[in-house]
Design an enzyme around this catalytic site. Structure first.
Site, mmCIF file in Angstrom:
data_model
loop_
_atom_site.group_PDB
_atom_site.id
_atom_site.type_symbol
_atom_site.label_atom_id
_atom_site.label_comp_id
_atom_site.label_asym_id
_atom_site.label_seq_id
_atom_site.Cartn_x
_atom_site.Cartn_y
_atom_site.Cartn_z
ATOM 1 N N ILE A 1 14.814 -21.608 3.293
ATOM 2 C CA ILE A 1 14.209 -20.075 3.467
ATOM 3 C C ILE A 1 13.130 -20.793 4.146
ATOM 4 C CG2 ILE A 1 12.035 -18.743 2.977
ATOM 5 C CD1 ILE A 1 12.846 -19.213 -0.205
ATOM 6 N N ASN B 1 18.704 -30.991 -1.296
ATOM 7 C CA ASN B 1 19.765 -29.568 -1.425
ATOM 8 C C ASN B 1 19.916 -28.158 -0.179
ATOM 9 O OD1 ASN B 1 20.043 -27.897 -3.780
ATOM 10 N ND2 ASN B 1 19.144 -26.145 -3.085
ATOM 11 N N LYS C 1 5.092 -24.772 -10.222
ATOM 12 C CA LYS C 1 4.494 -23.862 -9.226
ATOM 13 C C LYS C 1 3.119 -22.902 -9.313
ATOM 14 C CE LYS C 1 7.672 -23.432 -6.405
ATOM 15 N NZ LYS C 1 7.685 -23.688 -5.711
ATOM 16 N N GLY D 1 14.718 -15.714 -21.539
ATOM 17 C CA GLY D 1 13.918 -16.379 -19.822
ATOM 18 C C GLY D 1 13.205 -15.090 -19.134
ATOM 19 N N ASN E 1 12.695 -11.533 -4.555
ATOM 20 C CA ASN E 1 13.591 -12.106 -4.683
ATOM 21 C C ASN E 1 14.051 -12.096 -3.757
ATOM 22 O OD1 ASN E 1 13.188 -11.386 -7.894
ATOM 23 N ND2 ASN E 1 15.214 -12.122 -8.397
ATOM 24 N N PHE F 1 7.845 -25.808 1.726
ATOM 25 C CA PHE F 1 8.704 -25.031 1.165
ATOM 26 C C PHE F 1 9.525 -26.804 0.322
ATOM 27 C CE2 PHE F 1 8.654 -23.009 5.513
ATOM 28 C CZ PHE F 1 8.759 -21.786 4.479
ATOM 29 N N LEU G 1 22.160 -13.915 -8.672
ATOM 30 C CA LEU G 1 22.623 -12.751 -8.367
ATOM 31 C C LEU G 1 23.127 -12.744 -7.550
ATOM 32 C CD1 LEU G 1 23.971 -10.614 -9.692
ATOM 33 C CD2 LEU G 1 22.213 -9.213 -9.201
ATOM 34 N N SER H 1 6.228 -17.973 -6.131
ATOM 35 C CA SER H 1 6.573 -17.357 -6.941
ATOM 36 C C SER H 1 6.163 -16.363 -7.621
ATOM 37 C CB SER H 1 8.084 -18.482 -7.578
ATOM 38 O OG SER H 1 8.772 -17.102 -8.944
ATOM 39 N N SER I 1 28.978 -12.863 -14.042
ATOM 40 C CA SER I 1 28.307 -12.345 -16.251
ATOM 41 C C SER I 1 27.473 -11.909 -15.646
ATOM 42 C CB SER I 1 28.426 -13.152 -16.478
ATOM 43 O OG SER I 1 29.769 -14.345 -16.520
ATOM 44 N N TYR J 1 9.619 -25.349 -13.537
ATOM 45 C CA TYR J 1 9.955 -24.529 -13.139
ATOM 46 C C TYR J 1 8.719 -23.679 -12.511
ATOM 47 C CZ TYR J 1 10.442 -21.831 -8.733
ATOM 48 O OH TYR J 1 10.383 -21.137 -7.285
HETATM 49 P P1 NAD Z 1 15.698 -25.004 -1.219
HETATM 50 O O1 NAD Z 1 16.456 -25.481 -1.961
HETATM 51 O O2 NAD Z 1 17.118 -24.231 0.006
HETATM 52 O O3 NAD Z 1 14.975 -25.582 0.391
HETATM 53 C C1 NAD Z 1 13.800 -26.703 -0.266
HETATM 54 C C2 NAD Z 1 14.529 -27.534 0.708
HETATM 55 O O4 NAD Z 1 13.325 -28.718 0.169
HETATM 56 C C3 NAD Z 1 16.114 -28.401 0.587
HETATM 57 O O5 NAD Z 1 16.099 -28.069 1.847
HETATM 58 C C4 NAD Z 1 15.427 -29.800 -0.025
HETATM 59 O O6 NAD Z 1 16.531 -29.951 0.839
HETATM 60 C C5 NAD Z 1 14.279 -30.312 -0.230
HETATM 61 N N1 NAD Z 1 12.897 -30.524 -0.665
HETATM 62 C C6 NAD Z 1 13.297 -30.805 -2.028
HETATM 63 N N2 NAD Z 1 12.711 -31.811 -2.719
HETATM 64 C C7 NAD Z 1 12.159 -32.141 -1.152
HETATM 65 C C8 NAD Z 1 12.010 -33.909 -1.269
HETATM 66 N N3 NAD Z 1 10.996 -34.369 -2.452
HETATM 67 N N4 NAD Z 1 11.306 -33.960 -0.303
HETATM 68 C C9 NAD Z 1 11.177 -33.009 1.131
HETATM 69 N N5 NAD Z 1 12.167 -32.683 0.758
HETATM 70 C C10 NAD Z 1 12.642 -32.173 -0.657
HETATM 71 O O7 NAD Z 1 15.063 -23.506 -1.890
HETATM 72 P P2 NAD Z 1 14.878 -22.775 -0.767
HETATM 73 O O8 NAD Z 1 15.429 -20.887 -1.883
HETATM 74 O O9 NAD Z 1 14.499 -22.621 0.319
HETATM 75 O O10 NAD Z 1 13.166 -21.961 -1.547
HETATM 76 C C11 NAD Z 1 11.961 -23.513 -0.445
HETATM 77 C C12 NAD Z 1 10.619 -22.789 -1.813
HETATM 78 O O11 NAD Z 1 10.373 -21.532 -2.377
HETATM 79 C C13 NAD Z 1 10.676 -23.615 -3.274
HETATM 80 O O12 NAD Z 1 9.358 -23.930 -3.143
HETATM 81 C C14 NAD Z 1 10.989 -23.083 -3.692
HETATM 82 O O13 NAD Z 1 10.806 -22.807 -4.868
HETATM 83 C C15 NAD Z 1 10.244 -21.281 -3.650
HETATM 84 N N6 NAD Z 1 10.654 -20.106 -3.979
HETATM 85 C C16 NAD Z 1 12.198 -19.608 -3.554
HETATM 86 C C17 NAD Z 1 12.525 -18.706 -4.417
HETATM 87 C C18 NAD Z 1 14.095 -18.414 -4.306
HETATM 88 O O14 NAD Z 1 14.537 -17.396 -4.730
HETATM 89 N N7 NAD Z 1 14.935 -18.726 -3.204
HETATM 90 C C19 NAD Z 1 11.515 -18.027 -5.120
HETATM 91 C C20 NAD Z 1 10.550 -17.928 -4.861
HETATM 92 C C21 NAD Z 1 10.013 -19.671 -4.574
HETATM 93 N N1 UDP Z 2 21.388 -12.131 -12.757
HETATM 94 C C1 UDP Z 2 22.788 -11.553 -13.854
HETATM 95 N N2 UDP Z 2 23.628 -12.270 -13.343
HETATM 96 C C2 UDP Z 2 23.839 -13.544 -12.725
HETATM 97 C C3 UDP Z 2 22.450 -13.629 -12.325
HETATM 98 C C4 UDP Z 2 21.596 -12.885 -12.606
HETATM 99 O O1 UDP Z 2 23.480 -11.028 -14.290
HETATM 100 O O2 UDP Z 2 24.992 -14.276 -12.421
HETATM 101 C C5 UDP Z 2 20.703 -10.964 -13.460
HETATM 102 C C6 UDP Z 2 19.259 -11.320 -14.247
HETATM 103 O O3 UDP Z 2 19.720 -11.312 -14.913
HETATM 104 C C7 UDP Z 2 18.474 -11.317 -13.342
HETATM 105 C C8 UDP Z 2 18.745 -10.353 -12.061
HETATM 106 O O4 UDP Z 2 20.144 -10.742 -12.175
HETATM 107 O O5 UDP Z 2 17.872 -9.021 -14.256
HETATM 108 C C9 UDP Z 2 18.090 -11.618 -10.698
HETATM 109 O O6 UDP Z 2 18.456 -13.173 -11.187
HETATM 110 P P1 UDP Z 2 18.318 -14.096 -10.158
HETATM 111 O O7 UDP Z 2 18.682 -15.071 -11.022
HETATM 112 O O8 UDP Z 2 19.258 -13.869 -8.641
HETATM 113 O O9 UDP Z 2 16.261 -14.307 -9.517
HETATM 114 P P2 UDP Z 2 15.312 -14.631 -10.543
HETATM 115 O O10 UDP Z 2 14.520 -12.904 -10.609
HETATM 116 O O11 UDP Z 2 16.154 -14.502 -12.945
HETATM 117 O O12 UDP Z 2 14.540 -15.274 -10.422
#
Ligand code: NAD
Ligand code: UDP
Length: 338
Positions: A12, A35, A153, A294, A179, A80, A200, A124, A216, A149
């Site tokens: 993101i 990551n 948050k 969960g 999502n 982030f 997913l 989130s 799955s 996790y």
């Molecule tokens: P991501 O893992 O791709 O990005 C996170 C970045 O932070 C990575 O580049 C990683 O190297 C860096 N990082 C981790 N720990 C660090 C640290 N201690 N110091 C410096 N850098 C560090 O994840 P993302 O999907 O881009 O998510 C970004 C943010 O959004 C996260 O806080 C995540 O929890 C939140 N978020 C993501 C989702 C999702 O589905 N992707 C949903 C809700 C919230």
């Molecule tokens: N899901 C699934 N198979 C997978 C991963 C996810 O059926 O391999 C389903 C999960 O049960 C949920 C939806 O897909 O209903 C979205 O899951 P994801 O892990 O992408 O996001 P979440 O909402 O859990 O953060």
């Protein structure tokens, strides 16, 4: 304006860095690359012809943060950086609290010391727990996240709420993402999870490209239209735009603001799978498995507060999300490595 983007090499963060650069902001990225890889930032540069300053380091490193704030006139921080794998957080709670809570505390301390009080935090929808009613509005009570996790948050949200109450100069946006999926439409910037994906859409796209055998489906006995889980999938480029709008908004006010970033539409696992098959022209074999611990049956946003207050609305359809994911995955079957 100069923006510090922690975690800016991630999924993101890199899309948001691109949106910031395109909008004329200067960007300093702080990322420890635990990551991600800096290839994402090279892709950003190739797409927009501008580059962010990349500093490889940890958000828990106070001395480094102090140096960054001394050397750069930072106006605001988009935070982030953190760890995000739900299952891993259950096995490694200390690592998750340290990175996500510890990292946020250190960042806020350094910001306060430097006189920088504008912060956008990646929260989130998981903080809502299991609401009784859909769609989910920001005024719903937060629940009890079932894993470290989600707890991390919620803890950071509470810390930021207390901080805003104690010191009126803070201006904080808590963005509760639903999502995030999809990729930039260039096909060169996308999601590149380490190892086997937990989520997913990355899983489906790796099945389609031939890296994984079958999906799955975690449960087909939920009380949803087709029995599979329902979520609010939002295109990562729409999400990135939401950050720019939030940044603009907190530059004009102080205090704590919470905004859902979602589309307001829920789609089931089966609908997502079918949409992906259509976009890719490839079959995605699947097997129905028991429910995943969960998981909630359904979750989708009421995004009207962001529409009203930020003038932001997600515009990209599920089909667009699938098309863009497939373009990225088929161009880069092994992510940034190939
Ligand atoms: P991501 O893992 O791709 O990005 C996170 C970045 O932070 C990575 O580049 C990683 O190297 C860096 N990082 C981790 N720990 C660090 C640290 N201690 N110091 C410096 N850098 C560090 O994840 P993302 O999907 O881009 O998510 C970004 C943010 O959004 C996260 O806080 C995540 O929890 C939140 N978020 C993501 C989702 C999702 O589905 N992707 C949903 C809700 C919230
Ligand atoms: N899901 C699934 N198979 C997978 C991963 C996810 O059926 O391999 C389903 C999960 O049960 C949920 C939806 O897909 O209903 C979205 O899951 P994801 O892990 O992408 O996001 P979440 O909402 O859990 O953060």
């Amino acid at each position: 304006m100069k923006i510090l983007v922690t975690g800016g090499a991630g999924y993101i963060g890199s899309h948001t860095t691109l949106a910031l650069l395109e909008a004329g902001f200067e960007v300093v990225v702080l990322d420890n690359l635990c990551n991600s890889s800096d290839a994402a930032l090279h892709a950003v540069e190739a797409i927009c012809g501008k580059s962010a300053l990349m500093i490889r380091g940890d958000v828990r490193d106070r001395a480094l943060l102090d140096r960054i704030f001394q050397e750069h006139a930072i106006d605001a921080v988009l935070h982030f950086a953190g760890l995000k794998a739900v299952g891993e957080s259950v096995r490694k709670p200390l690592e998750y609290y340290d990175a996500n809570v510890g990292g946020s505390l250190t960042l806020c301390q350094a910001m306060a010391a430097a006189g920088v009080f504008r912060l956008v935090f990646s929260s989130s929808a998981t903080v809502y727990g299991e609401p009784e009613q859909m769609p989910i509005s920001e005024h719903f009570p937060t629940g009890t996240p079932t894993n470290p996790y989600g707890q991390s948050k919620l803890i950071v949200e509470n810390v930021l709420r207390d901080l805003c109450a104690a010191e009126p100069r803070w201006s904080v946006a808590l963005l509760r993402y639903f999502n995030p999926i999809g990729a930039h439409d260039s096909g060169h910037l996308g999601e590149d999870p380490n190892g086997i994906p937990n989520n997913l859409v990355p899983y489906i796209s790796q099945v389609a490209v031939g890296s994984l055998q079958e999906l799955s489906i975690f449960g087909d006995d939920y009380s949803t239209a087709d029995g599979t889980g329902v979520r609010d999938y939002i295109h990562v480029v729409d999400l990135a735009d939401g950050h720019l709008k939030a940044l603009q908004s907190i530059s004009q006010r102080t205090g704590l603001n919470i905004w859902n970033l979602g589309t307001g539409d829920g789609y089931s696992v089966m609908q997502v799978l079918r949409a992906f098959e259509q976009a890719s022209g490839r079959p995605v074999p699947y097997r129905v498995m028991p429910r995943r611990a969960g998981d909630v049956a359904e979750s989708w946003a009421d995004p009207s507060k962001a529409a009203r207050e930020l003038g932001w609305k997600a515009t990209r359809s599920l089909q667009q999300m699938m098309t863009d994911t497939w373009r990225w995955q088929s161009n880069h079957p092994k992510g940034y490595q190939g």
